[in-house]
Design a protein around this motif. Structure first.
Motif, PDB file in Angstrom:
ATOM      1  N   THR A 129     -23.089  40.758 -23.551  1.00 37.34           N
ATOM      2  CA  THR A 129     -22.126  41.857 -23.327  1.00 37.34           C
ATOM      3  C   THR A 129     -20.992  42.335 -23.428  1.00 37.34           C
ATOM      4  O   THR A 129     -20.910  41.693 -22.210  1.00 37.34           O
ATOM      5  CB  THR A 129     -23.596  43.264 -22.710  1.00 37.34           C
ATOM      6  N   ASP A 175     -20.239  49.056 -23.197  1.00 34.53           N
ATOM      7  CA  ASP A 175     -21.277  49.796 -21.853  1.00 34.53           C
ATOM      8  C   ASP A 175     -22.693  48.957 -22.150  1.00 34.53           C
ATOM      9  O   ASP A 175     -22.799  49.185 -23.807  1.00 34.53           O
ATOM     10  CB  ASP A 175     -20.974  51.273 -21.973  1.00 34.53           C
ATOM     11  N   LEU A 176     -23.251  49.354 -20.855  1.00 33.74           N
ATOM     12  CA  LEU A 176     -24.746  48.755 -21.671  1.00 33.74           C
ATOM     13  C   LEU A 176     -25.755  50.015 -21.250  1.00 33.74           C
ATOM     14  O   LEU A 176     -25.491  49.273 -19.766  1.00 33.74           O
ATOM     15  CB  LEU A 176     -24.840  47.111 -21.418  1.00 33.74           C
ATOM     16  N   THR A 177     -26.791  50.124 -21.674  1.00 35.65           N
ATOM     17  CA  THR A 177     -27.819  50.910 -20.537  1.00 35.65           C
ATOM     18  C   THR A 177     -29.507  50.114 -21.049  1.00 35.65           C
ATOM     19  O   THR A 177     -29.194  49.629 -22.218  1.00 35.65           O
ATOM     20  CB  THR A 177     -27.867  52.263 -21.163  1.00 35.65           C
ATOM     21  N   LEU A 188     -29.508  38.007 -18.742  1.00 34.51           N
ATOM     22  CA  LEU A 188     -28.348  38.925 -18.966  1.00 34.51           C
ATOM     23  C   LEU A 188     -27.359  38.948 -18.670  1.00 34.51           C
ATOM     24  O   LEU A 188     -26.906  38.286 -17.532  1.00 34.51           O
ATOM     25  CB  LEU A 188     -28.601  40.924 -18.285  1.00 34.51           C
ATOM     26  N   VAL A 206     -23.189  39.297 -17.889  1.00 33.80           N
ATOM     27  CA  VAL A 206     -22.434  40.805 -18.714  1.00 33.80           C
ATOM     28  C   VAL A 206     -20.605  40.536 -18.027  1.00 33.80           C
ATOM     29  O   VAL A 206     -20.254  39.662 -16.946  1.00 33.80           O
ATOM     30  CB  VAL A 206     -22.271  42.399 -17.206  1.00 33.80           C
ATOM     31  N   ASP A 215     -19.417  48.577 -18.509  1.00 37.42           N
ATOM     32  CA  ASP A 215     -20.129  49.351 -17.511  1.00 37.42           C
ATOM     33  C   ASP A 215     -21.695  49.089 -17.882  1.00 37.42           C
ATOM     34  O   ASP A 215     -22.309  48.906 -18.990  1.00 37.42           O
ATOM     35  CB  ASP A 215     -20.373  50.528 -16.990  1.00 37.42           C
ATOM     36  N   THR A 216     -22.888  48.751 -16.919  1.00 35.27           N
ATOM     37  CA  THR A 216     -23.710  47.932 -17.294  1.00 35.27           C
ATOM     38  C   THR A 216     -25.311  48.887 -16.040  1.00 35.27           C
ATOM     39  O   THR A 216     -24.665  49.338 -14.435  1.00 35.27           O
ATOM     40  CB  THR A 216     -24.535  46.918 -17.356  1.00 35.27           C
ATOM     41  N   THR A 217     -26.346  50.016 -17.213  1.00 35.46           N
ATOM     42  CA  THR A 217     -26.894  50.759 -16.170  1.00 35.46           C
ATOM     43  C   THR A 217     -28.163  49.893 -16.374  1.00 35.46           C
ATOM     44  O   THR A 217     -28.611  49.983 -17.721  1.00 35.46           O
ATOM     45  CB  THR A 217     -27.013  52.403 -16.012  1.00 35.46           C
ATOM     46  N   ILE A 218     -28.664  49.748 -14.904  1.00 37.68           N
ATOM     47  CA  ILE A 218     -30.545  49.177 -15.563  1.00 37.68           C
ATOM     48  C   ILE A 218     -31.230  50.171 -14.725  1.00 37.68           C
ATOM     49  O   ILE A 218     -31.800  50.965 -13.644  1.00 37.68           O
ATOM     50  CB  ILE A 218     -30.239  48.324 -15.200  1.00 37.68           C
ATOM     51  N   ILE A 250     -29.605  37.816 -13.984  1.00 40.37           N
ATOM     52  CA  ILE A 250     -28.557  38.669 -14.880  1.00 40.37           C
ATOM     53  C   ILE A 250     -27.253  38.227 -13.972  1.00 40.37           C
ATOM     54  O   ILE A 250     -27.293  37.567 -12.681  1.00 40.37           O
ATOM     55  CB  ILE A 250     -28.783  40.434 -13.979  1.00 40.37           C
ATOM     56  N   VAL A 290     -23.411  38.580 -14.007  1.00 36.62           N
ATOM     57  CA  VAL A 290     -21.662  39.692 -13.852  1.00 36.62           C
ATOM     58  C   VAL A 290     -20.544  38.624 -13.880  1.00 36.62           C
ATOM     59  O   VAL A 290     -20.514  38.292 -12.654  1.00 36.62           O
ATOM     60  CB  VAL A 290     -22.459  41.370 -13.010  1.00 36.62           C
TER      61      VAL A 290
END
Length: 64
Positions: A10, A13-15, A33, A35, A39-42, A59, A61
């Motif tokens: 991504t 922004d991702l949720t 994932l 990033v 902004d990423t929210t899990i 993950i 980042v």
């Protein structure tokens, strides 16, 4: 630059809410994932048995 993540890449922004990411494999970074930006929210999610050849088995980042 090529990104070789295993599952989701991504730049937005991702949720992720109540998802399971399992058995993803990356030839570079970010087994499940990657990033790159945003902004990423899990929330309430599970990461099982993900692998990356370099960094971020589940993950990664990018901090560039």
């Amino acid at each position: 630059m090529k990104y070789r993540c295993g599952g989701i890449f991504t730049r937005e922004d991702l949720t992720l809410s109540h998802v399971t990411m399992k058995e993803n494999n990356a030839t570079d970074d970010g087994g499940a994932l990657f990033v790159a930006r945003g902004d990423t929210t899990i929330d309430g999610s599970t990461f099982n048995n993900n692998r990356a050849a370099d960094d971020g088995g589940a993950i990664f980042v990018d901090t560039i």
